[in-house]
Design a protein around this motif. Structure first.
Motif, short mmCIF file in Angstrom:
data_model
loop_
_atom_site.label_atom_id
_atom_site.label_comp_id
_atom_site.label_asym_id
_atom_site.label_seq_id
_atom_site.Cartn_x
_atom_site.Cartn_y
_atom_site.Cartn_z
N HIS A 141 0.85 -1.18 0.00
CA HIS A 141 0.00 0.00 0.00
C HIS A 141 0.89 1.24 0.00
CE1 HIS A 141 -3.97 -1.92 1.05
NE2 HIS A 141 -3.12 -2.91 1.26
N HIS B 45 -1.77 -1.20 -4.02
CA HIS B 45 -2.82 -0.20 -3.86
C HIS B 45 -2.19 1.18 -3.68
CE1 HIS B 45 -6.16 -3.16 -2.34
NE2 HIS B 45 -5.51 -3.61 -3.39
N THR C 177 -3.20 5.17 -2.89
CA THR C 177 -4.26 6.01 -2.34
C THR C 177 -3.78 7.46 -2.25
OG1 THR C 177 -5.04 4.13 -1.01
CG2 THR C 177 -5.85 6.32 -0.41
N LEU D 262 -4.55 -1.16 -8.01
CA LEU D 262 -5.73 -0.39 -7.62
C LEU D 262 -5.32 1.03 -7.28
CD1 LEU D 262 -8.66 -1.50 -5.37
CD2 LEU D 262 -7.54 0.70 -4.96
#
Length: 202
Positions: free
Chosen positions: A19, A40, A42, A76
């Protein structure tokens, strides 16, 4: 960053199942390049333009620039921002993109940009906001290795019908096959009031 470094990569990863949060990459030819699996990202913001070629007023890092170069499988992105690049999202594998955006700062006078360059794999795009700020911008370009496209509840600003041709073509195929599929694909819309429409409204 310094002048004379065009062609560089700001953030490159060969590790997976990770992440990455709140990364800002400024003035690299490739902002973020993902080369593994199940990563991921973000609230990552990639932007360029301020560094000029020596002796000119041309932005050095923006030539052939890519904000997000997504080579890894099942990448993602959530809440990420492709800000001023020739290609916003270069999709080379199965990718999911949620609540993301594209914008190009008119100060740097880019033209002929592509928001989504879908080369391979399946692509899910939902909840995004993608703006056209130059005379010629392609919203979606599809390569021969690209697979299914899922497009839901996205807001488009200032795109012409021609600039949406490839996107509409793929989404029409999805609609035509709905009776034989459990997937429900919706077409794009240009404003938030009709963003769940089943056709592009211009």
């Amino acid at each position: 960053n310094l002048s004379g470094l065009a062609g560089n990569v700001g953030f490159l990863t060969y590790i997976g199942d990770s992440h990455f949060t709140d990364i800002v990459v400024v003035d690299y030819t490739i902002g973020i390049r993902d080369c593994k699996w199940s990563n991921h990202y973000t609230r990552c913001h990639v932007w360029g333009g301020p560094i000029m070629k020596k002796g000119t007023n041309v932005s050095e890092m923006l030539e052939n620039s890519i904000a997000f170069d997504l080579q890894g499988n099942d990448c993602l992105l959530d809440g990420c921002y492709a800000d001023t690049a020739m290609i916003g999202y270069n999709v080379c594998n199965h990718v999911r993109i949620f609540n993301c955006a594209y914008f190009s700062n008119p100060t740097y006078k880019l033209d002929n940009m592509t928001v989504f360059n879908h080369q391979k794999g399946s692509l899910i795009v939902t909840g995004g906001r993608f703006a056209k700020t130059a005379p010629h911008v392609t919203l979606y370009k599809r390569g021969p290795g690209a697979k299914k496209l899922f497009w839901n509840d996205n807001v488009l600003l200032n795109f012409s019908e021609k600039e949406c041709e490839d996107l509409n073509r793929e989404l029409k195929k999805s609609i035509q096959s709905e009776s034989a599929s459990t997937n429900e694909t919706k077409l794009a819309a240009t404003d938030s009031r009709s963003s769940t429409s089943r056709k592009v409204v211009l």
